[in-house]
Design a protein around this motif. Structure first.
Motif, PDB file in Angstrom:
ATOM      1  N   PRO A  24       0.826  -1.213   0.000  1.00 59.70           N
ATOM      2  CA  PRO A  24       0.000   0.000   0.000  1.00 59.70           C
ATOM      3  C   PRO A  24       0.861   1.264   0.000  1.00 59.70           C
ATOM      4  N   GLY A  25       0.463   2.211  -0.837  1.00 60.42           N
ATOM      5  CA  GLY A  25       1.236   3.445  -0.998  1.00 60.42           C
ATOM      6  C   GLY A  25       2.175   3.399  -2.172  1.00 60.42           C
ATOM      7  N   SER A  26       2.531   2.180  -2.619  1.00 54.85           N
ATOM      8  CA  SER A  26       3.418   2.004  -3.774  1.00 54.85           C
ATOM      9  C   SER A  26       2.778   1.159  -4.867  1.00 54.85           C
ATOM     10  N   ASN A  27       1.537   0.752  -4.672  1.00 58.15           N
ATOM     11  CA  ASN A  27       0.930  -0.238  -5.555  1.00 58.15           C
ATOM     12  C   ASN A  27       0.257   0.359  -6.791  1.00 58.15           C
ATOM     13  N   GLN A  28       0.451   1.639  -7.051  1.00 57.66           N
ATOM     14  CA  GLN A  28      -0.090   2.244  -8.263  1.00 57.66           C
ATOM     15  C   GLN A  28       1.005   2.722  -9.201  1.00 57.66           C
ATOM     16  N   ALA A  60       9.372   6.410 -14.675  1.00 53.72           N
ATOM     17  CA  ALA A  60       8.401   6.011 -13.660  1.00 53.72           C
ATOM     18  C   ALA A  60       7.228   6.978 -13.717  1.00 53.72           C
ATOM     19  N   GLY A  61       6.034   6.419 -13.759  1.00 54.60           N
ATOM     20  CA  GLY A  61       4.816   7.216 -13.726  1.00 54.60           C
ATOM     21  C   GLY A  61       4.015   6.872 -12.484  1.00 54.60           C
ATOM     22  N   GLN A  62       3.556   7.900 -11.778  1.00 52.14           N
ATOM     23  CA  GLN A  62       2.847   7.651 -10.519  1.00 52.14           C
ATOM     24  C   GLN A  62       1.740   8.680 -10.336  1.00 52.14           C
ATOM     25  N   PRO A  63       0.595   8.241  -9.809  1.00 53.43           N
ATOM     26  CA  PRO A  63      -0.450   9.193  -9.449  1.00 53.43           C
ATOM     27  C   PRO A  63      -0.052   9.936  -8.174  1.00 53.43           C
ATOM     28  N   PRO A  64      -0.793  10.972  -7.799  1.00 50.26           N
ATOM     29  CA  PRO A  64      -0.474  11.701  -6.569  1.00 50.26           C
ATOM     30  C   PRO A  64      -0.437  10.789  -5.347  1.00 50.26           C
ATOM     31  N   LYS A  65       0.507  11.078  -4.448  1.00 55.11           N
ATOM     32  CA  LYS A  65       0.701  10.399  -3.165  1.00 55.11           C
ATOM     33  C   LYS A  65       1.255   8.986  -3.302  1.00 55.11           C
ATOM     34  N   CYS A  66       1.605   8.574  -4.498  1.00 56.14           N
ATOM     35  CA  CYS A  66       2.224   7.262  -4.695  1.00 56.14           C
ATOM     36  C   CYS A  66       3.736   7.411  -4.580  1.00 56.14           C
ATOM     37  N   ARG A  67       4.383   6.437  -3.922  1.00 57.90           N
ATOM     38  CA  ARG A  67       5.825   6.542  -3.707  1.00 57.90           C
ATOM     39  C   ARG A  67       6.557   5.296  -4.172  1.00 57.90           C
ATOM     40  N   PHE A  79      17.650  11.322 -12.593  1.00 55.29           N
ATOM     41  CA  PHE A  79      16.253  11.578 -12.917  1.00 55.29           C
ATOM     42  C   PHE A  79      16.066  13.019 -13.360  1.00 55.29           C
ATOM     43  N   PHE A  80      15.186  13.228 -14.354  1.00 54.50           N
ATOM     44  CA  PHE A  80      14.648  14.573 -14.528  1.00 54.50           C
ATOM     45  C   PHE A  80      13.135  14.487 -14.587  1.00 54.50           C
ATOM     46  N   VAL A  81      12.488  15.535 -14.081  1.00 56.03           N
ATOM     47  CA  VAL A  81      11.032  15.548 -13.951  1.00 56.03           C
ATOM     48  C   VAL A  81      10.421  16.003 -15.270  1.00 56.03           C
ATOM     49  N   LEU A  82       9.670  15.117 -15.894  1.00 58.27           N
ATOM     50  CA  LEU A  82       8.963  15.465 -17.130  1.00 58.27           C
ATOM     51  C   LEU A  82       7.617  16.106 -16.815  1.00 58.27           C
ATOM     52  N   LYS A  83       6.909  15.519 -15.852  1.00 58.84           N
ATOM     53  CA  LYS A  83       5.593  16.035 -15.480  1.00 58.84           C
ATOM     54  C   LYS A  83       5.420  15.959 -13.971  1.00 58.84           C
ATOM     55  N   GLY A  84       4.895  17.009 -13.391  1.00 62.51           N
ATOM     56  CA  GLY A  84       4.505  16.966 -11.997  1.00 62.51           C
ATOM     57  C   GLY A  84       5.510  17.581 -11.046  1.00 62.51           C
ATOM     58  N   ARG A  85       5.312  17.284  -9.794  1.00 62.27           N
ATOM     59  CA  ARG A  85       6.136  17.786  -8.693  1.00 62.27           C
ATOM     60  C   ARG A  85       6.486  16.596  -7.814  1.00 62.27           C
ATOM     61  N   TRP A  86       7.765  16.417  -7.529  1.00 59.64           N
ATOM     62  CA  TRP A  86       8.221  15.192  -6.894  1.00 59.64           C
ATOM     63  C   TRP A  86       9.109  15.489  -5.691  1.00 59.64           C
ATOM     64  N   ARG A  87       8.954  14.675  -4.671  1.00 63.81           N
ATOM     65  CA  ARG A  87       9.849  14.732  -3.512  1.00 63.81           C
ATOM     66  C   ARG A  87      10.767  13.518  -3.538  1.00 63.81           C
ATOM     67  N   PHE A  88      12.068  13.754  -3.495  1.00 64.22           N
ATOM     68  CA  PHE A  88      13.062  12.695  -3.380  1.00 64.22           C
ATOM     69  C   PHE A  88      13.587  12.704  -1.940  1.00 64.22           C
ATOM     70  N   PHE A  89      13.735  11.525  -1.363  1.00 64.36           N
ATOM     71  CA  PHE A  89      14.196  11.412   0.017  1.00 64.36           C
ATOM     72  C   PHE A  89      15.194  10.269   0.093  1.00 64.36           C
ATOM     73  N   TRP A  90      16.032  10.278   1.123  1.00 63.63           N
ATOM     74  CA  TRP A  90      17.077   9.263   1.187  1.00 63.63           C
ATOM     75  C   TRP A  90      17.494   8.987   2.625  1.00 63.63           C
ATOM     76  N   GLY A  91      18.299   7.911   2.752  1.00 63.32           N
ATOM     77  CA  GLY A  91      18.746   7.438   4.060  1.00 63.32           C
ATOM     78  C   GLY A  91      18.139   6.081   4.371  1.00 63.32           C
ATOM     79  N   ARG A  92      18.673   5.406   5.384  1.00 60.57           N
ATOM     80  CA  ARG A  92      18.226   4.060   5.769  1.00 60.57           C
ATOM     81  C   ARG A  92      16.713   4.005   5.970  1.00 60.57           C
ATOM     82  N   GLU A 118       8.399  10.274  -4.359  1.00 59.31           N
ATOM     83  CA  GLU A 118       6.943  10.246  -4.405  1.00 59.31           C
ATOM     84  C   GLU A 118       6.424  11.446  -5.184  1.00 59.31           C
ATOM     85  N   ASN A 119       5.283  11.249  -5.809  1.00 62.11           N
ATOM     86  CA  ASN A 119       4.596  12.307  -6.532  1.00 62.11           C
ATOM     87  C   ASN A 119       3.805  13.135  -5.522  1.00 62.11           C
TER      88      ASN A 119
END
Length: 318
Positions: A24-28, A60-67, A79-92, A118-119
């Motif tokens: 859940p949260g990644s299944n789309q 990678a294509g994702q609907p809103p709130k999908c990570r 990565f470069f963003v073709l469409k939308g607004r994306w948050r990238f995060f990192w760490g363990r 995530e989108n």
């Protein structure tokens, strides 16, 4: 020429490409393998162009709130963003640092860290990916909790790098053990850089690059680039006045990826076509071609050029 162009509208997604496909949260998520075999763990993944020019192109294509869950690669991931607004995060645990990218922004993710994205926009979003090396680094390294969570939702990753889906009646073959979780000692090799450590040297903003692309290509990734790295390819941003509309050739493979506007691609004594945002075109070494915007208005295009740098490696933070 047509056999080496993948149109955005013809992209064939895979919704079961990775181990978190049922979580859940990644299944789309929708994953696309455009040039080269990519890193998909599923036999359902369609590969558009199997030739590998020293690197792989995916999306990678994702609907809103999908990570996309926390993972790592052994080679470059850009990565470069073709469409939308994306948050990238990192760490363990995904909380060491983060950055938000807008359309056209580009991120050369350093190796040796777990990363996810995530989108966070309001519509379906799309990010284009460049993966270093002909074999894209030999697959994906997942944070242990991703593998554990996936098992609770019916997906198991074998030691052979293949997915088995209990929802389809599949199970691990007797001779294939499950992919082992990383040990505590192995996890110590992964870094926890802060946002301040990463953003200044690994993120380039679209409008800065557009300003730099007036009358010459903006050098994005490479020895002379805004992001000084040598991962087996160079990246440039072209805009309306970057290059003359003249025939030229490169001695290595080139991939053209329009970001904005429509671009006319002509071959010397051959056909011509128009490339649109989201299209991907592979140009072989020695092929004389010309490239120019075909209409008025904003026009930008990422050009990826193969280099002789080894193994598609990107810079690792100290």
């Amino acid at each position: 020429m047509d056999a080496r162009i993948v149109r955005y509208g013809d992209l064939r997604p895979c919704k079961t490409a990775f181990i978190d496909a049922h979580t859940p949260g990644s299944n789309q998520k929708e994953n696309f393998t455009i040039i080269g075999g990519g890193v998909s763990e599923s036999p359902d993944q369609h590969v558009h162009i199997r030739d590998t020019p020293g690197f792989n192109i995916g999306a990678a294509g994702q609907p809103p709130k999908c990570r996309n869950s926390l993972h790592s690669h052994r080679t470059a991931e850009v990565f470069f963003v073709l469409k939308g607004r994306w948050r990238f995060f990192w760490g363990r645990w995904g909380n060491a640092g983060e950055v938000v990218l807008e359309e056209g922004d580009i991120f050369n993710i350093p190796t040796g860290i777990f990363r996810g994205f995530e989108n966070i926009g309001t519509d379906y979003g799309m990010i284009m990916a460049i993966l270093g090396g002909d074999d894209a680094g030999g697959g994906v390294i997942w944070a242990p909790q991703v593998i554990t969570d996936a098992k609770d939702h019916g997906l198991v990753l074998g030691r052979n790098g293949k997915l088995y889906d209990s929802k389809k009646g599949q199970s691990l073959p007797e001779d294939v053990p499950p992919m082992p979780l990383l040990t505590d000692e192995e996890l110590k090799q992964f870094l926890e850089p802060t946002t301040r450590d990463v953003v200044p040297e690994f993120v380039a903003r679209y409008w800065d690059l557009m300003a730099l692309s007036d009358r010459q290509p903006a050098k994005v990734i490479g020895a002379e680039g805004a992001l000084k790295d040598r991962p087996g390819f160079e990246v440039e941003l072209l805009s309306r006045n970057s290059i003359p509309d003249e025939f030229h050739a490169h001695d290595r493979h080139v991939v053209l990826m329009p970001m904005r506007g429509h671009w006319r691609l002509r071959y010397d004594n051959g056909p011509e076509t128009v490339l649109n945002p989201g299209d991907t075109a592979l140009v072989k070494p020695g092929e004389r071609h010309a490239l120019a915007p075909s209409m008025t208005g904003e026009a930008s295009l990422y050009r990826v050029i193969e280099t002789a740098d080894p193994a598609g490696l990107t810079r690792r933070l100290a």
